[in-house]
Design a protein around this motif. Sequence first.
Motif, PDB file in Angstrom:
ATOM      1  N   ALA A  14       0.837  -1.204   0.000  1.00  0.00           N
ATOM      2  CA  ALA A  14       0.000   0.000   0.000  1.00  0.00           C
ATOM      3  C   ALA A  14       0.873   1.255   0.000  1.00  0.00           C
ATOM      4  CB  ALA A  14      -0.931   0.002   1.208  1.00  0.00           C
ATOM      5  N   LEU A  15       1.926   1.245   0.805  1.00  0.00           N
ATOM      6  CA  LEU A  15       2.838   2.386   0.835  1.00  0.00           C
ATOM      7  C   LEU A  15       3.553   2.541  -0.510  1.00  0.00           C
ATOM      8  CD1 LEU A  15       4.458   2.103   4.386  1.00  0.00           C
ATOM      9  CD2 LEU A  15       2.979   3.940   3.548  1.00  0.00           C
ATOM     10  N   LYS A  16       3.884   1.413  -1.145  1.00  0.00           N
ATOM     11  CA  LYS A  16       4.522   1.485  -2.464  1.00  0.00           C
ATOM     12  C   LYS A  16       3.578   2.093  -3.481  1.00  0.00           C
ATOM     13  CE  LYS A  16       6.985  -1.244  -5.934  1.00  0.00           C
ATOM     14  NZ  LYS A  16       7.462  -2.585  -6.328  1.00  0.00           N
ATOM     15  N   GLU A  17       2.296   1.733  -3.400  1.00  0.00           N
ATOM     16  CA  GLU A  17       1.314   2.311  -4.318  1.00  0.00           C
ATOM     17  C   GLU A  17       1.202   3.813  -4.096  1.00  0.00           C
ATOM     18  OE1 GLU A  17      -1.328   2.727  -7.335  1.00  0.00           O
ATOM     19  OE2 GLU A  17      -0.003   1.069  -6.850  1.00  0.00           O
ATOM     20  N   VAL A  18       1.226   4.238  -2.831  1.00  0.00           N
ATOM     21  CA  VAL A  18       1.242   5.668  -2.540  1.00  0.00           C
ATOM     22  C   VAL A  18       2.455   6.319  -3.201  1.00  0.00           C
ATOM     23  CG1 VAL A  18       1.532   7.394  -0.721  1.00  0.00           C
ATOM     24  CG2 VAL A  18      -0.038   5.486  -0.386  1.00  0.00           C
ATOM     25  N   GLY A  19       3.602   5.666  -3.072  1.00  0.00           N
ATOM     26  CA  GLY A  19       4.814   6.189  -3.695  1.00  0.00           C
ATOM     27  C   GLY A  19       4.709   6.285  -5.199  1.00  0.00           C
ATOM     28  N   ASN A  20       4.105   5.275  -5.819  1.00  0.00           N
ATOM     29  CA  ASN A  20       3.955   5.299  -7.270  1.00  0.00           C
ATOM     30  C   ASN A  20       3.026   6.422  -7.724  1.00  0.00           C
ATOM     31  OD1 ASN A  20       5.634   3.183  -8.229  1.00  0.00           O
ATOM     32  ND2 ASN A  20       4.185   1.674  -7.463  1.00  0.00           N
ATOM     33  N   ILE A  21       1.942   6.631  -6.976  1.00  0.00           N
ATOM     34  CA  ILE A  21       1.028   7.736  -7.304  1.00  0.00           C
ATOM     35  C   ILE A  21       1.764   9.074  -7.172  1.00  0.00           C
ATOM     36  CG2 ILE A  21      -1.055   8.961  -6.590  1.00  0.00           C
ATOM     37  CD1 ILE A  21      -2.157   6.222  -5.683  1.00  0.00           C
ATOM     38  N   GLY A  22       2.478   9.234  -6.059  1.00  0.00           N
ATOM     39  CA  GLY A  22       3.223  10.469  -5.842  1.00  0.00           C
ATOM     40  C   GLY A  22       4.289  10.698  -6.889  1.00  0.00           C
ATOM     41  N   SER A  23       5.013   9.635  -7.261  1.00  0.00           N
ATOM     42  CA  SER A  23       6.080   9.788  -8.252  1.00  0.00           C
ATOM     43  C   SER A  23       5.500  10.106  -9.626  1.00  0.00           C
ATOM     44  CB  SER A  23       6.935   8.521  -8.322  1.00  0.00           C
ATOM     45  OG  SER A  23       6.192   7.414  -8.798  1.00  0.00           O
ATOM     46  N   GLY A  24       4.319   9.557  -9.930  1.00  0.00           N
ATOM     47  CA  GLY A  24       3.669   9.884 -11.199  1.00  0.00           C
ATOM     48  C   GLY A  24       3.302  11.350 -11.280  1.00  0.00           C
ATOM     49  N   ASN A  25       2.760  11.877 -10.183  1.00  0.00           N
ATOM     50  CA  ASN A  25       2.420  13.301 -10.141  1.00  0.00           C
ATOM     51  C   ASN A  25       3.675  14.171 -10.226  1.00  0.00           C
ATOM     52  OD1 ASN A  25      -0.267  12.600  -9.831  1.00  0.00           O
ATOM     53  ND2 ASN A  25      -0.225  12.776  -7.603  1.00  0.00           N
ATOM     54  N   ALA A  26       4.725  13.739  -9.522  1.00  0.00           N
ATOM     55  CA  ALA A  26       5.980  14.501  -9.548  1.00  0.00           C
ATOM     56  C   ALA A  26       6.603  14.481 -10.940  1.00  0.00           C
ATOM     57  CB  ALA A  26       6.965  13.931  -8.524  1.00  0.00           C
ATOM     58  N   ALA A  27       6.536  13.341 -11.626  1.00  0.00           N
ATOM     59  CA  ALA A  27       7.096  13.233 -12.973  1.00  0.00           C
ATOM     60  C   ALA A  27       6.392  14.191 -13.922  1.00  0.00           C
ATOM     61  CB  ALA A  27       6.981  11.799 -13.475  1.00  0.00           C
ATOM     62  N   THR A  28       5.070  14.303 -13.787  1.00  0.00           N
ATOM     63  CA  THR A  28       4.315  15.242 -14.620  1.00  0.00           C
ATOM     64  C   THR A  28       4.782  16.674 -14.383  1.00  0.00           C
ATOM     65  OG1 THR A  28       2.374  13.803 -14.633  1.00  0.00           O
ATOM     66  CG2 THR A  28       2.025  16.120 -15.167  1.00  0.00           C
ATOM     67  N   SER A  29       4.961  17.026 -13.097  1.00  0.00           N
ATOM     68  CA  SER A  29       5.403  18.383 -12.763  1.00  0.00           C
ATOM     69  C   SER A  29       6.818  18.652 -13.271  1.00  0.00           C
ATOM     70  CB  SER A  29       5.338  18.595 -11.247  1.00  0.00           C
ATOM     71  OG  SER A  29       4.016  18.493 -10.772  1.00  0.00           O
ATOM     72  N   VAL A  42       8.988   3.954  -8.288  1.00  0.00           N
ATOM     73  CA  VAL A  42       9.345   3.534  -6.935  1.00  0.00           C
ATOM     74  C   VAL A  42       9.561   2.022  -6.962  1.00  0.00           C
ATOM     75  CG1 VAL A  42       8.560   3.377  -4.542  1.00  0.00           C
ATOM     76  CG2 VAL A  42       8.051   5.416  -5.880  1.00  0.00           C
ATOM     77  N   PRO A  43      10.804   1.575  -7.088  1.00  0.00           N
ATOM     78  CA  PRO A  43      11.045   0.132  -7.169  1.00  0.00           C
ATOM     79  C   PRO A  43      10.788  -0.604  -5.862  1.00  0.00           C
ATOM     80  CG  PRO A  43      13.118   1.321  -7.093  1.00  0.00           C
ATOM     81  CD  PRO A  43      12.041   2.348  -7.238  1.00  0.00           C
ATOM     82  N   ALA A  44      10.902   0.090  -4.735  1.00  0.00           N
ATOM     83  CA  ALA A  44      10.735  -0.596  -3.452  1.00  0.00           C
ATOM     84  C   ALA A  44      10.422   0.402  -2.351  1.00  0.00           C
ATOM     85  CB  ALA A  44      11.997  -1.381  -3.093  1.00  0.00           C
ATOM     86  N   VAL A  45       9.649  -0.068  -1.379  1.00  0.00           N
ATOM     87  CA  VAL A  45       9.456   0.634  -0.111  1.00  0.00           C
ATOM     88  C   VAL A  45       9.929  -0.316   0.973  1.00  0.00           C
ATOM     89  CG1 VAL A  45       7.788   1.603   1.515  1.00  0.00           C
ATOM     90  CG2 VAL A  45       7.526   2.036  -0.922  1.00  0.00           C
ATOM     91  N   ARG A  46      10.815   0.153   1.790  1.00  0.00           N
ATOM     92  CA  ARG A  46      11.455  -0.733   2.762  1.00  0.00           C
ATOM     93  C   ARG A  46      11.373  -0.158   4.170  1.00  0.00           C
ATOM     94  NH1 ARG A  46      17.260  -0.879   0.373  1.00  0.00           N
ATOM     95  NH2 ARG A  46      16.593   1.112  -0.489  1.00  0.00           N
ATOM     96  N   ILE A  47      11.455  -1.061   5.121  1.00  0.00           N
ATOM     97  CA  ILE A  47      11.609  -0.681   6.519  1.00  0.00           C
ATOM     98  C   ILE A  47      13.046  -1.002   6.898  1.00  0.00           C
ATOM     99  CG2 ILE A  47      10.774  -0.974   8.870  1.00  0.00           C
ATOM    100  CD1 ILE A  47       8.682   0.095   6.936  1.00  0.00           C
ATOM    101  N   VAL A  48      13.790  -0.011   7.307  1.00  0.00           N
ATOM    102  CA  VAL A  48      15.203  -0.222   7.629  1.00  0.00           C
ATOM    103  C   VAL A  48      15.510   0.329   9.012  1.00  0.00           C
ATOM    104  CG1 VAL A  48      15.854  -0.093   5.190  1.00  0.00           C
ATOM    105  CG2 VAL A  48      15.988   1.955   6.617  1.00  0.00           C
ATOM    106  N   ASP A  49      16.542  -0.226   9.619  1.00  0.00           N
ATOM    107  CA  ASP A  49      16.960   0.284  10.910  1.00  0.00           C
ATOM    108  C   ASP A  49      18.016   1.376  10.705  1.00  0.00           C
ATOM    109  OD1 ASP A  49      19.418  -0.968  10.416  1.00  0.00           O
ATOM    110  OD2 ASP A  49      18.946  -2.699  11.673  1.00  0.00           O
ATOM    111  N   TYR A  50      18.505   1.917  11.813  1.00  0.00           N
ATOM    112  CA  TYR A  50      19.435   3.043  11.760  1.00  0.00           C
ATOM    113  C   TYR A  50      20.678   2.700  10.943  1.00  0.00           C
ATOM    114  CZ  TYR A  50      22.892   6.460  13.332  1.00  0.00           C
ATOM    115  OH  TYR A  50      23.870   7.408  13.363  1.00  0.00           O
TER     116      TYR A  50
END
Length: 211
Positions: A14-29, A42-50
């Motif tokens: 779901a977060l990746k889909e959000v990223g793809n929507i956002g990146s599509g809008n940003a690409a247009t701009s 957005v090839p990946a959304v990850r949870i990473v530690d410090y």
Amino acid sequence: MSFIDSLTDYQLDALKEVGNIGSGNAATSLSMLLNHKVDMKVPAVRIVDYNEMMELVGGPDKLIAAVFLRIEGEAPGNMFFVLSPEEAETFVKQMTGSEDFSVQEPPFDEMAMSALQEMGNILAGSYLSALSDFINVLLQPSVPLLTIDMAGAILAEGLLELSQVSDYAIIIDTIIDDHEDENKPIQGHFFLLPDPDSFPKIFNKLGVPEQ
């Protein structure tokens, strides 16, 4: 267990889909700004530690260009868009057409700094708008601030707040492909660091129950 630790593959998708929507809008701009086609994905959304976060940017002593903004609204937090100096220079050359500047040694070129800050403004606004619409929570970006410094110094403030809740952060990988540039696509990273009180507001909307 924290909210981030509870995220499932479904919520990450779901977060990746959000990223793809956002990146599509940003690409247009960006395409309108540059007057030619720009693709973003957005090839990946990850949870990473410090430690993983620091590895992504080359270590705490690595020089990076980062656009920082404060997320304001119903679920405040911090967001960073991080590029290596080389990636930042490539992007500015695409935006300005100028070859005669560097973002690796001061004094920094004002046109280069303005171009990077405008890119951060476009990207952040697009991502936050997509996330806000997806979870139906009002989120607004502050005026973005561009900083060129060691990664440890830049990320310290956001990580300090994050450490109160979890040792993890959400990373949204971002690839910017300018088809008129012969260089390989630009690879950057969005670091999403919600404030402690924002975790339940965001993640409950993604179906993660409170602990």
